[in-house]
Design an enzyme around this catalytic site. Structure first.
Site, PDB file in Angstrom:
ATOM      1  N   ASN A  74      28.034 -45.751  35.801  1.00 11.01           N
ATOM      2  CA  ASN A  74      28.955 -45.324  36.781  1.00 11.01           C
ATOM      3  C   ASN A  74      29.105 -43.876  36.862  1.00 11.01           C
ATOM      4  OD1 ASN A  74      30.743 -47.732  34.822  1.00 11.01           O
ATOM      5  ND2 ASN A  74      30.448 -48.195  36.962  1.00 11.01           N
ATOM      6  N   VAL A 108      31.221 -39.614  40.063  1.00  9.84           N
ATOM      7  CA  VAL A 108      31.810 -40.655  39.153  1.00  9.84           C
ATOM      8  C   VAL A 108      32.324 -41.857  40.406  1.00  9.84           C
ATOM      9  CG1 VAL A 108      33.468 -40.987  37.866  1.00  9.84           C
ATOM     10  CG2 VAL A 108      32.595 -38.875  37.713  1.00  9.84           C
ATOM     11  N   CYS A 109      32.070 -42.918  39.842  1.00 12.05           N
ATOM     12  CA  CYS A 109      32.288 -44.201  40.539  1.00 12.05           C
ATOM     13  C   CYS A 109      33.379 -44.644  39.650  1.00 12.05           C
ATOM     14  CB  CYS A 109      31.135 -45.160  40.624  1.00 12.05           C
ATOM     15  SG  CYS A 109      31.626 -46.914  41.612  1.00 12.05           S
ATOM     16  N   LEU A 110      34.618 -44.382  40.372  1.00 16.01           N
ATOM     17  CA  LEU A 110      35.701 -44.871  39.653  1.00 16.01           C
ATOM     18  C   LEU A 110      36.458 -45.183  41.021  1.00 16.01           C
ATOM     19  CD1 LEU A 110      37.627 -45.328  37.081  1.00 16.01           C
ATOM     20  CD2 LEU A 110      38.470 -43.117  37.503  1.00 16.01           C
ATOM     21  N   ASP A 158      29.464 -52.165  39.840  1.00 12.39           N
ATOM     22  CA  ASP A 158      29.693 -51.073  40.611  1.00 12.39           C
ATOM     23  C   ASP A 158      28.845 -49.885  40.243  1.00 12.39           C
ATOM     24  OD1 ASP A 158      30.825 -49.945  42.921  1.00 12.39           O
ATOM     25  OD2 ASP A 158      32.676 -49.738  42.049  1.00 12.39           O
TER      26      ASP A 158
END
EC number: 2.3.2.34
Length: 183
Positions: free
Chosen positions: A103, A110-112, A143
């Site tokens: 992520n 950052v994939c949040l 994701d």
């Protein structure tokens, strides 16, 4: 009407000349909200926050040192840039530590979800910190930003763990070199 305009003009001139009238700088909505968020911070023991300029609460660093999971004993630095649109717009968060993570890409993006489509003004800096910490406890291969790491996590958990350990100690994974980031 003319008098009102001339009063406005006079006030502008005094402000630009550094006069005492109106020279007290008002805090923006973002500054007021970030002040409130920081005052109410409840940091987990694995996190630490620092400000390079104590007068600038809109830019700061967060250090996460997970004490369990794949990333145990690592030290990861994140930079936060809070824009004037906060809390209506989420802060910009970058991971400054190159990390092998599904992520977080190699550029530090950052994939949040709460930093993107699920952001709501009711969320706070505390919410983001807990979200980031959770990414280290439970990486989400569904994701990904680093698709290769996500694929390895889904298909070969043991190899993923070995790759994470190699990246934490400092070393190559494929053709990518990771600096040591153990605390």
């Amino acid at each position: 009407m003319i008098k009102l305009f001339s009063l406005k003009q006079q006030k502008k001139e005094e402000e630009s000349a550094g006069g005492t009238k109106g020279s007290s700088k008002k805090a923006s909505a973002a500054q007021l909200r970030i002040q409130k968020d920081i005052n109410e911070l409840n940091l987990p023991k694995t996190c630490d926050i620092s400000f390079s300029d104590p007068d600038d609460l809109l830019n700061f660093k967060l250090v996460i040192c997970p004490d369990e999971g794949f990333y145990k004993s690592g030290k990861f630095v994140f930079s936060f840039k809070v824009g004037q649109g906060y809390p209506h717009d989420p802060p910009k968060v970058k991971c400054e530590t190159m990390v092998y993570h599904p992520n977080i890409d190699l550029e530090g993006n950052v994939c949040l979800n709460i930093l993107r489509e699920d952001w709501k003004p009711v969320l706070t800096i505390n919410s983001i910190i807990y979200g980031l910490q959770y990414l280290f406890l439970e990486p989400n291969p569904e994701d990904p930003l680093n698709k290769e790491a996500a694929e390895v996590l889904q298909n070969n958990r043991r190899l993923f763990e070995q790759n994470v350990q190699r990246s934490l100690r400092g070393g190559y994974i494929g053709s990518t070199y990771f600096e040591r980031c153990l605390k």
